[in-house]
Motif scaffolding. Structure first.
Motif, mmCIF file in Angstrom:
data_model
loop_
_atom_site.group_PDB
_atom_site.id
_atom_site.type_symbol
_atom_site.label_atom_id
_atom_site.label_comp_id
_atom_site.label_asym_id
_atom_site.label_seq_id
_atom_site.Cartn_x
_atom_site.Cartn_y
_atom_site.Cartn_z
ATOM 1 N N ASN A 1 16.250 2.230 2.972
ATOM 2 C CA ASN A 1 17.539 1.880 2.380
ATOM 3 C C ASN A 1 17.930 2.884 1.293
ATOM 4 N N ILE A 2 19.201 3.242 1.267
ATOM 5 C CA ILE A 2 19.698 4.190 0.260
ATOM 6 C C ILE A 2 19.390 3.736 -1.167
ATOM 7 N N PRO A 3 19.592 2.440 -1.517
ATOM 8 C CA PRO A 3 19.256 2.017 -2.890
ATOM 9 C C PRO A 3 17.802 2.282 -3.260
ATOM 10 N N ILE A 4 16.881 2.122 -2.304
ATOM 11 C CA ILE A 4 15.467 2.374 -2.588
ATOM 12 C C ILE A 4 15.243 3.858 -2.862
ATOM 13 N N ILE A 5 15.913 4.706 -2.068
ATOM 14 C CA ILE A 5 15.811 6.151 -2.288
ATOM 15 C C ILE A 5 16.342 6.520 -3.673
ATOM 16 N N LEU A 6 17.481 5.938 -4.034
ATOM 17 C CA LEU A 6 18.086 6.245 -5.341
ATOM 18 C C LEU A 6 17.202 5.771 -6.484
ATOM 19 N N ILE A 7 16.602 4.592 -6.318
ATOM 20 C CA ILE A 7 15.705 4.070 -7.354
ATOM 21 C C ILE A 7 14.482 4.969 -7.509
ATOM 22 N N ALA A 8 13.897 5.377 -6.374
ATOM 23 C CA ALA A 8 12.726 6.258 -6.414
ATOM 24 C C ALA A 8 13.084 7.594 -7.064
ATOM 25 N N GLY B 1 12.117 16.437 -6.022
ATOM 26 C CA GLY B 1 12.531 15.153 -5.461
ATOM 27 C C GLY B 1 13.520 15.310 -4.324
ATOM 28 N N MET B 2 14.499 16.190 -4.497
ATOM 29 C CA MET B 2 15.501 16.401 -3.449
ATOM 30 C C MET B 2 14.862 16.975 -2.179
ATOM 31 N N LEU B 3 13.970 17.940 -2.367
ATOM 32 C CA LEU B 3 13.292 18.526 -1.211
ATOM 33 C C LEU B 3 12.425 17.487 -0.501
ATOM 34 N N GLY B 4 11.737 16.645 -1.280
ATOM 35 C CA GLY B 4 10.897 15.603 -0.686
ATOM 36 C C GLY B 4 11.703 14.618 0.132
ATOM 37 N N ILE B 5 12.877 14.224 -0.378
ATOM 38 C CA ILE B 5 13.744 13.287 0.349
ATOM 39 C C ILE B 5 14.278 13.930 1.628
ATOM 40 N N LEU C 1 0.831 -1.200 0.000
ATOM 41 C CA LEU C 1 0.000 0.000 0.000
ATOM 42 C C LEU C 1 0.869 1.255 0.000
ATOM 43 N N THR C 2 1.977 1.201 0.741
ATOM 44 C CA THR C 2 2.900 2.337 0.788
ATOM 45 C C THR C 2 3.459 2.652 -0.590
ATOM 46 N N TRP C 3 3.942 1.611 -1.265
ATOM 47 C CA TRP C 3 4.479 1.799 -2.615
ATOM 48 C C TRP C 3 3.398 2.309 -3.567
ATOM 49 N N PHE C 4 2.202 1.742 -3.457
ATOM 50 C CA PHE C 4 1.112 2.137 -4.355
ATOM 51 C C PHE C 4 0.761 3.605 -4.172
ATOM 52 N N VAL C 5 0.559 4.008 -2.926
ATOM 53 C CA VAL C 5 0.186 5.401 -2.631
ATOM 54 C C VAL C 5 1.309 6.357 -3.032
ATOM 55 N N GLY C 6 2.550 5.989 -2.666
ATOM 56 C CA GLY C 6 3.686 6.851 -2.968
ATOM 57 C C GLY C 6 3.897 7.032 -4.462
ATOM 58 N N ILE C 7 3.874 5.927 -5.211
ATOM 59 C CA ILE C 7 4.103 6.016 -6.659
ATOM 60 C C ILE C 7 2.956 6.742 -7.342
ATOM 61 N N ALA C 8 1.709 6.466 -6.906
ATOM 62 C CA ALA C 8 0.556 7.153 -7.492
ATOM 63 C C ALA C 8 0.657 8.658 -7.277
ATOM 64 N N THR C 9 1.081 9.052 -6.085
ATOM 65 C CA THR C 9 1.234 10.482 -5.795
ATOM 66 C C THR C 9 2.372 11.089 -6.615
ATOM 67 N N LEU C 10 3.461 10.309 -6.781
ATOM 68 C CA LEU C 10 4.573 10.780 -7.621
ATOM 69 C C LEU C 10 4.114 11.030 -9.057
ATOM 70 N N ILE C 11 3.393 10.058 -9.592
ATOM 71 C CA ILE C 11 2.925 10.174 -10.977
ATOM 72 C C ILE C 11 1.998 11.372 -11.134
ATOM 73 N N ALA C 12 1.106 11.560 -10.147
ATOM 74 C CA ALA C 12 0.198 12.711 -10.201
ATOM 75 C C ALA C 12 0.988 14.019 -10.205
ATOM 76 N N GLY C 13 2.040 14.081 -9.387
ATOM 77 C CA GLY C 13 2.860 15.276 -9.345
ATOM 78 C C GLY C 13 3.598 15.527 -10.641
ATOM 79 N N VAL C 14 4.100 14.440 -11.242
ATOM 80 C CA VAL C 14 4.819 14.570 -12.510
ATOM 81 C C VAL C 14 3.878 15.040 -13.617
ATOM 82 N N PHE C 15 2.648 14.527 -13.620
ATOM 83 C CA PHE C 15 1.667 14.980 -14.615
ATOM 84 C C PHE C 15 1.357 16.463 -14.430
ATOM 85 N N ALA C 16 1.387 16.898 -13.170
ATOM 86 C CA ALA C 16 1.160 18.323 -12.909
ATOM 87 C C ALA C 16 2.263 19.155 -13.554
ATOM 88 N N ILE C 17 3.491 18.635 -13.507
ATOM 89 C CA ILE C 17 4.602 19.332 -14.171
ATOM 90 C C ILE C 17 4.357 19.404 -15.672
#
Length: 414
Positions: free
Chosen positions: A376-383, A344-348, A284-300
């Motif tokens: 984990n750092i790799p997860i942050i870098l992937i995101a 992305g940097m500000l969010g992290i 659920l965390t991944w789903f909500v987070g990625i969905a919110t990311l995509i929505a933000g990117v579409f806003a851009i």
């Protein structure tokens, strides 16, 4: 890559952002919120998982506990309500029939007794056990050792006591190892002192003595109060519990459908429920987070489309002066990547700060609810990399719209 270091390109991007401050800020917040939410939720899920692992500590989590109660169904001449006890014969049968499924099996007997040391005393639990108990529920020894095979063989009058018992019965800084305490008016030499677990602990403050000694002193014959069974890796713990109970029902002439005769607790089953919850929470965390990311990117993408529309005449002039479609496309894409990178940097950063606060408030002390909530750092870098890729892809749409505009038509645009 030359355009990346072109000051004119960055001036154009700065001018575009400056003219649309509010829209740009809202867009950045949208993307920032997405990765912020992803970082915080993943960190909280990890903290919850760490708390869960701490709860079970060194306990063998694929364990089943079995004891007897009273029957609820007449069977083979026995009436309802019959009481009976587990025996050492049951232990031997289970070890033989389930040799591939059972890793550890610990028969146990327990009682309460007054324990005396000189003029100090206290009422504590006394448990007769085998050394295998220390493998199922590891004891954190402060002094000495746990019961061993020689103690069992020699029916030694030795005891391992808890830290609280030591503090209550002995003087401060007094060395307990080798000294004697009296249990049921019989002297026992203290061979170990353990620190009570702050995780799962079925015994509390308890004096552990050899099972054979308990049997002799309390005249329990072959009786066993209850048993702890740990399964081998890969064993279906729920099926093993059913099979063990069915075998014990056969040994004690209990009806196969009798649900009350034996009590049991399946730690592996309960842990499986919590583990399933944690997996679901992470999904659920991944789903909500990625969905919110995509929505933000579409806003851009939307704000860049509006920007391109507003700058149609300007783009026409640049095209008329010799600007290539490629240079215009690169500028629009670079603006998209720049906005997603900043967001992305500000969010992290903000997400990491919140996790630090959570750890400070909820992750410290014995009663911590979220222990070490980190990502984990790799997860942050992937995101973050995913965010940049999405920002690049979404920038292609307004970039294409900017390059298909013909210079003449753009100059006529009002």
């Amino acid at each position: 890559m030359k355009f990346l270091f072109d000051s004119d390109t960055w001036q154009e991007i700065y001018g575009s952002i400056r003219k649309n401050k509010v829209r740009t800020a809202i867009t950045i917040i949208g993307v920032l919120w997405g990765i912020f939410l992803l970082v915080v939720l993943l960190g909280a899920a990890r903290g919850l998982e760490n708390s869960f692992n701490k709860l079970f500590g060194n306990f063998a989590t694929n364990s089943v506990f079995v004891w007897t109660q009273s029957t609820d169904t007449p069977f083979k001449g026995f009436q309802e309500g019959r009481r009976f006890s587990l025996t050492m014969n049951d232990i031997e049968v289970l070890k033989s029939e389930y040799s591939t499924e059972i890793k550890l099996l610990a028969p146990r007997n327990q009682t309460n007794n007054l324990i005396i040391k000189d003029f100090k005393s206290g009422d504590f639990k006394v448990s007769g056990d085998y050394p295998v108990l220390d493998q199922i529920q590891k004891k954190q020894l402060i002094y000495g050792r746990f019961i061993n095979g020689n103690d069992i063989l020699n029916k030694a009058k030795v005891a391992v006591i808890s830290e609280d018992m030591y503090k209550q019965l002995f003087d401060k800084d007094e060395m307990p190892i080798g000294q004697y305490i009296k249990i049921n008016a019989i002297g026992y030499q203290v061979i170990g002192v353990y620190k009570p677990s702050n995780t799962i602990d079925f015994d509390g403050d308890c004096a552990y003595i050899p099972f054979t000694t308990f049997k002799k002193v309390y005249n329990t014959a072959n009786k066993v109060d209850w048993m702890m069974i740990t399964a081998n890796e890969g064993t279906n713990i729920e099926q093993m519990e059913k099979d063990v109970l069915l075998t014990l029902k056969g040994l004690h002439k209990v009806h196969p459908d009798d649900e009350r005769a034996f009590g049991s607790a399946n730690l592996g089953k309960e842990i499986g429920k919590v583990t399933g919850f944690l997996v679901g929470m992470q999904f659920l965390t991944w789903f909500v987070g990625i969905a919110t990311l995509i929505a933000g990117v579409f806003a851009i993408g939307n704000i860049l489309l509006i920007t391109v529309k507003e700058r149609t005449k300007e783009i026409g002039i640049r095209r008329a002066l010799g600007a290539t479609p490629k240079s215009i496309r690169q500028q629009i894409i670079l603006e998209s990547v720049f906005l997603t990178t900043i967001a992305g940097m500000l969010g992290i950063i903000f997400g990491s700060f919140i996790l630090f606060l959570i750890d400070w408030k909820l992750g410290q002390g014995e009663d911590a609810t979220l222990i070490n909530p980190t990502v984990n750092i790799p997860i942050i870098l992937i995101a973050f990399a995913t965010l940049i890729v999405l920002g690049t892809l979404i920038g292609l749409i307004p970039a294409h719209m900017a390059t298909v505009v013909k210079p003449i038509e753009a100059l006529r645009e009002e």
